[in-house]
Design a protein around this motif. Structure first.
Motif, PDB file in Angstrom:
ATOM      1  N   TRP A 335       0.701  -1.126   0.043  1.00 14.74           N
ATOM      2  CA  TRP A 335      -0.087   0.040   0.047  1.00 14.74           C
ATOM      3  C   TRP A 335       0.818   1.255  -0.096  1.00 14.74           C
ATOM      4  N   TRP A 410      -5.981  -8.231  -0.250  1.00 22.21           N
ATOM      5  CA  TRP A 410      -6.773  -7.084   0.310  1.00 22.21           C
ATOM      6  C   TRP A 410      -8.310  -7.309  -0.545  1.00 22.21           C
ATOM      7  N   ARG A 442     -15.640   8.240   0.706  1.00 20.05           N
ATOM      8  CA  ARG A 442     -14.677   7.540  -0.024  1.00 20.05           C
ATOM      9  C   ARG A 442     -15.406   7.124  -1.493  1.00 20.05           C
ATOM     10  N   LYS A 475      -6.702  -9.368   4.091  1.00 19.62           N
ATOM     11  CA  LYS A 475      -6.820  -7.894   4.992  1.00 19.62           C
ATOM     12  C   LYS A 475      -8.215  -7.618   4.379  1.00 19.62           C
ATOM     13  N   ASP A 477     -10.768  -5.037   4.624  1.00 14.71           N
ATOM     14  CA  ASP A 477     -10.791  -3.656   5.241  1.00 14.71           C
ATOM     15  C   ASP A 477     -12.358  -3.135   5.168  1.00 14.71           C
ATOM     16  N   ASN A 479     -13.789   0.944   4.464  1.00 17.15           N
ATOM     17  CA  ASN A 479     -13.187   2.346   4.622  1.00 17.15           C
ATOM     18  C   ASN A 479     -14.493   3.528   4.752  1.00 17.15           C
ATOM     19  N   CYS A 525      -9.510  -4.560   9.485  1.00 23.12           N
ATOM     20  CA  CYS A 525      -8.936  -2.953   9.294  1.00 23.12           C
ATOM     21  C   CYS A 525      -9.915  -2.421   9.083  1.00 23.12           C
ATOM     22  N   SER A 527      -9.998   1.538   7.747  1.00 21.52           N
ATOM     23  CA  SER A 527      -9.302   2.926   7.486  1.00 21.52           C
ATOM     24  C   SER A 527      -8.356   2.905   8.551  1.00 21.52           C
ATOM     25  N   TRP A 544      -5.219  -4.464  11.849  1.00 29.45           N
ATOM     26  CA  TRP A 544      -4.490  -3.195  11.619  1.00 29.45           C
ATOM     27  C   TRP A 544      -4.798  -2.078  12.519  1.00 29.45           C
TER      28      TRP A 544
END
Ligand code: DGJ
Length: 728
Positions: A335, A410, A442, A475, A477, A479, A525, A527, A544
């Motif tokens: 990343w 991810w 986002r 991972k 995520d 966001n 995770c 953000s 994370w």
């Protein structure tokens, strides 16, 4: 036996190694909270309930019941019946009126602990835990409420949860269902919470109590960057080693409320549960609502003991992953190295250098699917972008594997971009309010995980990719936060269930994932650290911690996170300098030392490092392999806090048998014309002697603990040292 019942006094006594929790019944059957604190070895009594004082109990003084209801220390207070403090349960009957009154009906004490349907929860064998279920009833509503207390003796923990069953004939609306409450006299307690923001997660905050209510909460659909579902009441001046702490931590990943109310009679009521804001659950006859659990602990040996109780408890009774007791592969994530600008060749270039430096896994972050070359579009279209990844995903994975490295990937499974094939086909799959354009954050919307068809799609999208190549890490995520809380699928009167159903949907997805792929290393995770909570820990052994990878900022973030979470759960990477967020430059060595107090990995373009920094990677890899068993399983001691002293930071991890201690020292700011600093250490066995590795010097544990260690003044800002003491 951890749980005893004294039938004559109608008193339950829940003992752990160092604590006792007592519950007793009033003559009418109100469930009262008698005591929580230091272990009481003898018999308990009910005097602390003050039932012999005015206003007496309702059976003695029926004409003044309101005063009783508004002062009696309740185990699980209900709303609408003249307890004007914060209630834990609000129920509205179909006739429309709110009100609920719970009286004891029965109880069960049994070895072991039941699962909580659909929810993450702590677990233990029959030898490790014993449970008290208190059955309470509201005869008018036909509502049964079961208050569960699972006692974990060794870790000094009580896991509390609540189940409501509609055993009557009417539909009930649950407008609030908290999971735990502690009522006790105030002793000048201060409230400690973990607060922050994106890139500044979980900073420790302490404040004095004022009359009225003070709370932390999230209404974001996740546990959030801003507030954490944790609260402790601590005695004034509570330090790492001295003072009392009563703590609650919520095993839940959605909206929550944690609150302390200081009452007119100088009592405190501390509560924790799903936030009632916007919440309403329709409970039809025969249905059950299970509220998530709260992990309670009490320490009379300062915050340090509280921390170690949580660390042990989560390692032993919440994290299920096979990686719990295993060294995790050292990963490099692309990343911060490339953001969206990568292709197979660039990734392989990084992997080749990383692999030859001893890094063991390559993780491909955001940007590998659909047409995603910026944080805009394609979420939901989980199709490999073969323009970037020529030859497809399996070709890349094979080449990474051929370098001797594992491969990770991810996902952001809960999201949908307005610019995606998925949204064009199913606009109703996004959470939105009828007639309104949903808010973008986002550039994305949130999928309605309350819908089984959406969950099916999401699961199959992720699983198909995992089945297509040798992928050993994900991972996961998230966001953006939830808003526009409307579901095209839920009935009109069930819209108040959406936030909780979203979280239940998320849990179902992750449960399925770890069941189909039992050896997958999952890292949650949001953000950065927006969903770092015990609920997520049940599915992923690591989370994370923050998008802020600057080593100095991380001191404060990781201090707050480690207040309750074991270091093995804290995602931490070495990143490039100047740091992308702060433009601060810190030595590569310091970045490594700080990341070692977490899962440890890298997140930078190793092909751009100079020889000196590149040569440090194998050294750090060696340190990781040498110390990770200790860091993962040892006792954590917080010795100095840069947040408090604005100068330096220090922590230690000690082997449970006292055989070794690893001390990390970070000198944030250098000072002129000073002597060495005397630091009283923690974690050493006072009766043992230790050799400081690399020096041949021998120290007695007692001298290090009580006399202290003389820490040299290092040359320059942001310098660090790892000191390894081994028992001789
Ligand atoms: C937020 C995460 O915290 C980052 O590490 C990275 O994965 C980005 N999302 C990708 O969009």
């Amino acid at each position: 036996m951890a749980i005893g019942y004294d039938g004559a006094r109608r008193l339950f006594k829940l003992d752990t190694t160092n604590t006792t929790y007592m519950i007793a019944l009033s003559p009418e059957g109100y469930v009262g909270h008698v005591y929580y604190g230091r272990r009481i070895y003898g018999e308990g009594d009910t005097r602390l309930l003050r039932m012999e004082e005015e206003p007496y109990t309702p059976s003695v003084n029926e004409g003044e019941k309101a005063s009783f209801m508004d002062f009696f220390p309740m185990e699980y207070p209900t709303g609408g019946v003249s307890d004007y403090r914060e209630s834990c349960l609000e129920v509205r009957a179909s006739s429309g009126g709110p009100g609920c009154e719970l009286l004891y009906a029965d109880h069960k004490i049994y070895k072991g602990k039941k699962k909580l349907a659909g929810l993450p929860a702590s677990f233990g064998t029959e030898d490790e835990t014993e449970t008290l279920d208190l059955y309470c009833e509201d005869g008018v509503l036909g509502l049964k409420v079961i208050l569960s207390y699972a006692v974990f003796e060794k870790e000094n923990v009580i896991a509390r949860s609540v189940r409501a069953e509609n055993s009557g004939g009417e539909t009930l609306r649950l407008e609030k269902v908290y999971s735990a409450c502690i009522d006790m006299d105030n002793e000048d307690y201060e409230m400690l919470t973990l607060c922050g923001s994106w890139a500044r997660e979980r900073h420790i905050q302490t404040r004095s109590l004022a009359y009225g209510k003070q709370s932390v909460a999230s209404a974001k659909g996740e546990s959030s960057h801003q507030q954490h579902p944790f609260m402790a009441l601590v005695s004034p001046g509570c330090t790492q080693e001295q003072g009392e702490a009563y703590a609650m931590h919520f095993v839940y990943s959605g909206n929550f409320l944690a609150q302390t109310e200081l009452t007119q009679f100088d009592a405190v009521r501390m509560v924790m549960g799903i936030s009632p804001e916007g919440f309403c659950w329709v409970l039809r006859p025969g249905e059950v609502f299970q509220a998530p659990e709260v992990i309670l602990t009490y320490s009379d040996r300062g915050l340090g003991q509280m921390t170690r109780s949580y660390h042990d408890f989560y390692r032993n009774h919440l994290i299920r992953s096979p990686y719990r007791d295993r060294k995790r592969p050292i990963l490099i994530n692309n990343w911060e190295a490339t953001y969206f600008a990568f292709d197979t060749e660039k990734l392989l270039e990084i992997a080749r250098v990383a692999g030859s430096a001893g890094i063991e896994m390559f993780v491909m972050d955001d940007g590998w699917f659909g047409k995603r070359n910026e944080p805009k579009g394609s979420l939901g279209d989980w199709v490999v972008n073969e323009e970037k990844l020529k030859g497809g995903l399996s070709c890349l994975v094979e080449q990474i594997n051929a370098l001797g490295m594992d491969f990770g990937i991810w996902f952001e499974p809960e999201m949908i971009s307005p610019d995606s094939d998925l949204y064009r086909a199913h606009p109703d799959w996004a959470i939105r309010l009828p007639g309104r354009t949903p808010v973008q954050s986002r550039n994305q919307y949130v999928l309605d995980l309350s819908r089984p068809d959406v969950r099916e799609y999401v699961y199959e999208s992720v699983a198909a990719i995992l089945r297509s190549a040798n992928i050993t890490y994900v991972k996961w995520d998230m966001n953006r936060q939830l808003s526009d809380l409307g579901s095209a699928w839920l009935a009109a009167d069930s819209q108040g269930e959406l936030s909780h159903r979203f979280v239940l949907g998320l849990y179902e997805l992750q449960e399925k994932l770890v069941t189909e792929f039992p050896d997958l290393l999952l890292e949650n995770c949001s953000s950065g650290g927006g969903r770092f909570d015990p609920g997520m820990l049940y599915y992923s052994p690591q989370i994370w911690c923050s998008d802020d990878t600057d080593a100095i900022e991380r001191l404060v973030i990781q201090e707050g996170t480690a207040l309750v979470y074991p270091l093995s759960a804290i995602g931490a990477h070495v990143s490039a300098c100047p740091n992308h967020m702060l433009k601060r430059s810190t030595p590569f060595e310091t970045r490594g030392h700080v990341a070692l107090a977490g899962t440890f990995g890298y997140e930078l373009d190793v092909t751009k490092l100079d020889h000196e920094e590149l040569a440090m990677i194998p050294v750090q890899v060696e340190l990781y392999h040498k110390y990770n068993d200790l860091i993962r399983s040892g006792d954590y001691y917080r010795i100095a806090s840069y947040r408090e002293n604005h100068s330096h930071d220090c922590w230690a991890v000690a082997a449970k048998d006292g055989s070794e201690v690893l001390l990390t020292w970070v000198q944030v700011f250098a000072r002129p014309n000073v002597h060495s600093r005397r630091v009283r250490l923690q974690g050493f066995d006072p009766k043992s002697r230790y050799r400081l590795e690399g020096t041949g010097q021998i120290y007695s544990g007692e001298m290090l603990l009580y006399g202290g260690f003389l820490m040299e003044n290092l040359q320059g800002d942001y310098q660090s040292r790892l000191l390894h003491f081994v028992r001789v």
